[in-house]
Each structure stands twice: as C-alpha cells, then as structure tokens.
Scaffold this active site. Structure first.
Site, short mmCIF file in Angstrom:
data_model
loop_
_atom_site.label_atom_id
_atom_site.label_comp_id
_atom_site.label_asym_id
_atom_site.label_seq_id
_atom_site.Cartn_x
_atom_site.Cartn_y
_atom_site.Cartn_z
N CYS A 13 -7.84 -30.53 -40.27
CA CYS A 13 -7.38 -29.27 -40.87
C CYS A 13 -6.79 -29.46 -42.28
O CYS A 13 -5.81 -30.19 -42.48
CB CYS A 13 -6.32 -28.64 -39.96
SG CYS A 13 -5.66 -27.10 -40.65
N LYS A 40 -7.53 -25.20 -26.96
CA LYS A 40 -6.12 -25.04 -27.33
C LYS A 40 -5.22 -25.10 -26.10
O LYS A 40 -5.41 -24.31 -25.17
CB LYS A 40 -5.93 -23.69 -28.05
CG LYS A 40 -6.67 -23.61 -29.37
CD LYS A 40 -6.56 -22.22 -30.00
CE LYS A 40 -7.44 -22.13 -31.23
NZ LYS A 40 -7.53 -20.80 -31.78
N SER A 66 0.81 -22.38 -43.39
CA SER A 66 1.13 -23.59 -44.17
C SER A 66 1.99 -23.31 -45.40
O SER A 66 2.89 -24.09 -45.72
CB SER A 66 -0.17 -24.30 -44.57
OG SER A 66 -0.99 -23.44 -45.35
N1 LIG Z 1 -3.54 -19.34 -43.24
C1 LIG Z 1 -3.38 -20.41 -42.31
C2 LIG Z 1 -4.72 -21.01 -42.01
C3 LIG Z 1 -4.65 -22.06 -40.90
C4 LIG Z 1 -6.02 -22.31 -40.27
O1 LIG Z 1 -7.00 -21.60 -40.55
N2 LIG Z 1 -6.08 -23.33 -39.40
C5 LIG Z 1 -7.31 -23.58 -38.70
C6 LIG Z 1 -7.63 -25.08 -38.67
S1 LIG Z 1 -7.83 -25.74 -40.27
C7 LIG Z 1 -7.17 -23.18 -37.25
O2 LIG Z 1 -6.16 -23.45 -36.63
N3 LIG Z 1 -8.21 -22.57 -36.69
C8 LIG Z 1 -8.25 -22.24 -35.32
C9 LIG Z 1 -8.65 -20.82 -35.07
O3 LIG Z 1 -8.73 -20.04 -36.05
O4 LIG Z 1 -8.90 -20.50 -33.92
C10 LIG Z 1 -2.41 -21.45 -42.89
O5 LIG Z 1 -2.32 -21.52 -44.13
O6 LIG Z 1 -1.73 -22.16 -42.12
#
Ligand SMILES: N[C@@H](CCC(=O)N[C@@H](CS)C(=O)NCC(=O)O)C(=O)O
Length: 225
Positions: A13, A40, A66
C-alpha cells in the site's frame, strides 16, 4: 513488546508507505501489523470504517486516512516535516493532494483492460507530471534541502515507476529533468527504502500480473522476451 503507536498496514500500500516514511523521519518507534486486504480480519473492519489501510492506532483510538495520520504525527512528534510559513504549508498540502490523485491515476493505468484505455490513462499521467515538472525547482527535495511530507507522499508514487522501468511503453520522463532528479533523490532516502520489504519488487510484479490488465500483458510478454 507493545508500542504506543501501531500502524495497520498492507505490504504494497502506497498510503501506508507515506506514514512509515514520516514515522521513520521522525525517529518514532512503532509496531507494524500487515494484513491481507483480500481477507480483511474482523478486528480490522471494526477499527477501519472505510476498510482501508493505513490505520494508526494510538491507545484505543484508530486514526484513518493517511494524510490525517501525517498531520497528527506532525502535531505530536519531533522533527517537523511541514514548512512553518502558512502559504508554504498550504502549497505543500496542495501537492500532497496532487500525489493522491497521481496514486489513483496510477491504479487506473495498471488496471486498464486494453491498449486504448492504457494509452488514455498514460496520457493523463503525462499531463499530471507536466504540471509537477513546472512546479519543481532544481533542488534535491520538493522544498529545497529539507525532506518534507510532500517528499514522503511522492516517494511511493515514484516507487511504482522505479519498478516499471523495463516497460518501455511507459516513457514519461524524457522531457522532465527536474522530476527525474527528484525521483532519483527520493529513491536514495533511507526512510523511503525501509518503507517496504526487500520482497516488494517481486510482490508488486506479481500483483500487477494478477490484474489481468493491459499492463499485466506487457509485463508478461517482456518477461518472455
Ligand atoms: N485515502 C486513503 C486511501 C487508502 C487506500 O486506498 N488503501 C487501500 C490499500 S493501498 C485499501 O485499503 N484498499 C482496500 C479497499 O479499498 O477495500 C488514505 O489516504 O489512507
């Protein structure tokens, strides 16, 4: 051993990498727990309203998103990574936002099902990087000599391309010398290096091949060549 700060992570990620880079730049000891986002765990779904990594757990509070994590670390931990002047801070935040758009556009590129859509997404990225190039100075880091949160957010963007250098169709850098220089500088940064494991390149390659996208085909045909 338990730590005050726990980062719930995923090994590929890019948003997790932002947090690890900032934590490392600030010399903060933290615990990292990697989860499988395709399965998950229930405890993760309980603490993550959006079901996404990263989550920063501080005692019983779970911080998600984040950029919010970066801002919290900035407010509570030493070694500032944001400039002090309000206008410069705002400008940095704008470019952090831009890096999030880039991450989305990169995901669109590696998921594009065919050549037409792949080329369309690549063109969009090229336009994005042209804007970036115009806004860069010829300095090691975004703000000059000091590493900042903008650098922490762009390092995971560039890491994708560091691992796609052999894909000749992704030719974005020829006319962008400042971006090239910045990318090279960020690759050398120790905090950027430790944000992923040594198996990251192999795991990323596998992830991209499993997408069954146009990029998957390019990677596979290039492996066979
Ligand atoms: N806007 C979020 C984006 C986080 C994100 O998209 N994480 C992804 C992995 S890189 C995730 O957990 N995806 C799982 C899902 O959407 O089910 C941040 O900045 O933390």
């Amino acid at each position: 051993m338990s730590h005050a700060l726990t980062l719930i992570s995923h090994h590929l990620c890019p948003y997790v990498q932002r947090a690890i880079i900032a934590l490392t730049e600030k010399n903060i000891i933290f615990e990292r727990i990697d989860i499988d986002l395709t399965k998950k765990p229930n405890w993760f779904l309980q603490m993550s309203p959006l079901g996404k990594t990263p989550i920063l757990k501080i005692n019983e509070v779970s911080i998600f998103e984040s950029v919010v994590i970066l801002e919290y670390l900035e407010e509570t931990q030493p070694n500032p990574l944001h400039p002090t002047a309000p206008l410069e801070r705002a400008n940095n935040r704008s470019w952090i936002e831009f890096s999030s758009v880039l991450l989305n556009n990169i995901a669109a590129l590696y998921s594009a099902p065919n050549k037409t859509e792949f080329e369309e997404k690549l063109k969009k990225l090229n336009t994005n990087f042209n804007h970036l190039e115009k806004n860069l100075s010829n300095t090691p880091y975004f703000n000059g000599e000091n590493f900042s949160l903008v650098d922490a957010c762009f390092a995971p963007v560039f890491r994708y391309f560091n691992n796609l250098d052999d894909v000749k169709e992704i030719a974005l850098w020829e006319d962008k010398p400042r971006t090239r220089k910045w990318r090279k500088e960020l690759k050398k940064q120790p905090s950027v290096d430790v944000a992923v494991s040594k198996s990251y390149p192999v795991n990323l390659q596998q992830f991209l091949k499993n997408k069954k996208s146009y990029l998957s085909q390019l990677i596979i045909s290039q492996e066979l060549a």
